[in-house]
Design an enzyme around this catalytic site. Structure first.
Site, PDB file in Angstrom:
ATOM      1  N   GLU A 137      37.146 -80.737  17.566  1.00 46.92           N
ATOM      2  CA  GLU A 137      37.034 -80.027  16.290  1.00 46.92           C
ATOM      3  C   GLU A 137      38.390 -79.767  15.677  1.00 46.92           C
ATOM      4  OE1 GLU A 137      33.103 -77.623  17.570  1.00 46.92           O
ATOM      5  OE2 GLU A 137      35.100 -76.841  18.002  1.00 46.92           O
ATOM      6  N   ASP A 190      22.842 -77.748  20.886  1.00 47.80           N
ATOM      7  CA  ASP A 190      21.821 -77.832  21.945  1.00 47.80           C
ATOM      8  C   ASP A 190      20.952 -76.590  21.848  1.00 47.80           C
ATOM      9  OD1 ASP A 190      24.630 -76.845  23.297  1.00 47.80           O
ATOM     10  OD2 ASP A 190      22.951 -75.615  23.924  1.00 47.80           O
TER      11      ASP A 190
HETATM   12  N1  ADE Z   1      28.191 -73.664  23.188  1.00 47.66           N
HETATM   13  C1  ADE Z   1      27.404 -74.691  22.844  1.00 47.66           C
HETATM   14  N2  ADE Z   1      26.253 -74.686  23.540  1.00 47.66           N
HETATM   15  C2  ADE Z   1      26.323 -73.606  24.364  1.00 47.66           C
HETATM   16  C3  ADE Z   1      25.472 -73.076  25.351  1.00 47.66           C
HETATM   17  N3  ADE Z   1      24.290 -73.647  25.628  1.00 47.66           N
HETATM   18  N4  ADE Z   1      25.877 -71.964  26.015  1.00 47.66           N
HETATM   19  C4  ADE Z   1      27.067 -71.394  25.748  1.00 47.66           C
HETATM   20  N5  ADE Z   1      27.924 -71.872  24.830  1.00 47.66           N
HETATM   21  C5  ADE Z   1      27.550 -72.961  24.146  1.00 47.66           C
END
Ligand code: ADE
Length: 238
Positions: A12, A199
């Protein structure tokens, strides 16, 4: 008026640095701070590293050494709220540390001696960031609300469900925002954060996260930051 642009991940920051024609590096506390200009605005870009302590150190150096007057965080997060899908964007209105528990001495989640568990982001800067995200990525769903942070990558459906049950207002989970929000609260500095959902913080989180950061996250971050700082933009950060 110097604005700090902070990301946790190399991908990023690289995309943001590519937009800065004159950046030069200064190393403080083992971190590389990149001073330069973006659309003529003074910017310090830095990789916070991952987790709350790393983020707090980075924010403190930005204030004390670089004298920044605003901090904007851009990165990814796991979606928690039922309608918060991979590829959506969340602009945080407030942050909470989901792994902070000094009970029974203090209420669950409350930061001891602050008398509060939630730290609000700056309303004006957050509105500008949300407008920049809409302008840069039309058609992408944007959410605003509570984002929670903790020193855990949430990667099981069981843990994600437990967080949703405990904190039903939480839209997304990540690992830095609440720490930076607390440092900015201490210094009275405006803070805003935008997170793209990589996610769903579930059993598939690891694979989704890895794919997403390679394919989408950097493009989104750079587009949003560029729109925020663009001189012609209606959403321009003041
Ligand atoms: N950043 C991106 N996905 C995450 C997750 N599942 N848990 C903690 N930080 C994150």
């Amino acid at each position: 008026m110097t604005i700090a642009v902070v990301s946790a991940m190399h991908e990023e920051l690289a995309a943001v640095l590519a937009l800065m024609p004159d950046e030069h590096k200064e190393v403080v506390a083992g971190r590389e701070f990149w001073r330069g200009h973006l659309h003529g605005r003074e910017v310090v870009a830095v990789l916070s590293r991952i987790g709350k302590v790393a983020a707090a150190t980075t924010a403190t150096v930005l204030v004390e050494r670089f004298g920044v007057e605003r901090i904007v965080f851009t990165g990814v997060a796991g979606g928690l709220g039922p309608g918060v899908k991979v590829g959506d964007i969340v602009v945080a209105d407030s942050f909470l540390q989901h792994d902070l528990d000094a009970s029974p001495i203090f209420p669950r989640y409350e930061v001891p001696l602050y008398g509060q568990s939630r730290f609000a982001t700056d309303p004006q800067l957050s509105a500008q960031l949300a407008a920049a995200a809409k302008e840069a990525l039309p058609g992408v769903t944007l959410h605003r609300g509570l984002v929670i942070s903790g020193d855990r990558f949430v990667a099981t459906t069981a843990e994600s469900r437990a967080l949703q049950l405990a904190l039903p207002e939480a839209l997304a989970v990540e690992m830095e925002g609440a720490a930076i929000a607390q440092v900015c609260h201490d210094y009275g500095l405006p803070f805003a954060a935008v997170r793209t959902i990589s996610d769903r913080a579930d059993d598939a989180a690891h694979g989704d996260f890895t794919r997403f950061i390679q394919e989408v996250a950097s493009r989104y971050s750079a587009a949003i930051v560029a729109a925020l700082l663009a001189p012609t933009s209606a959403s321009r950060a003041s």
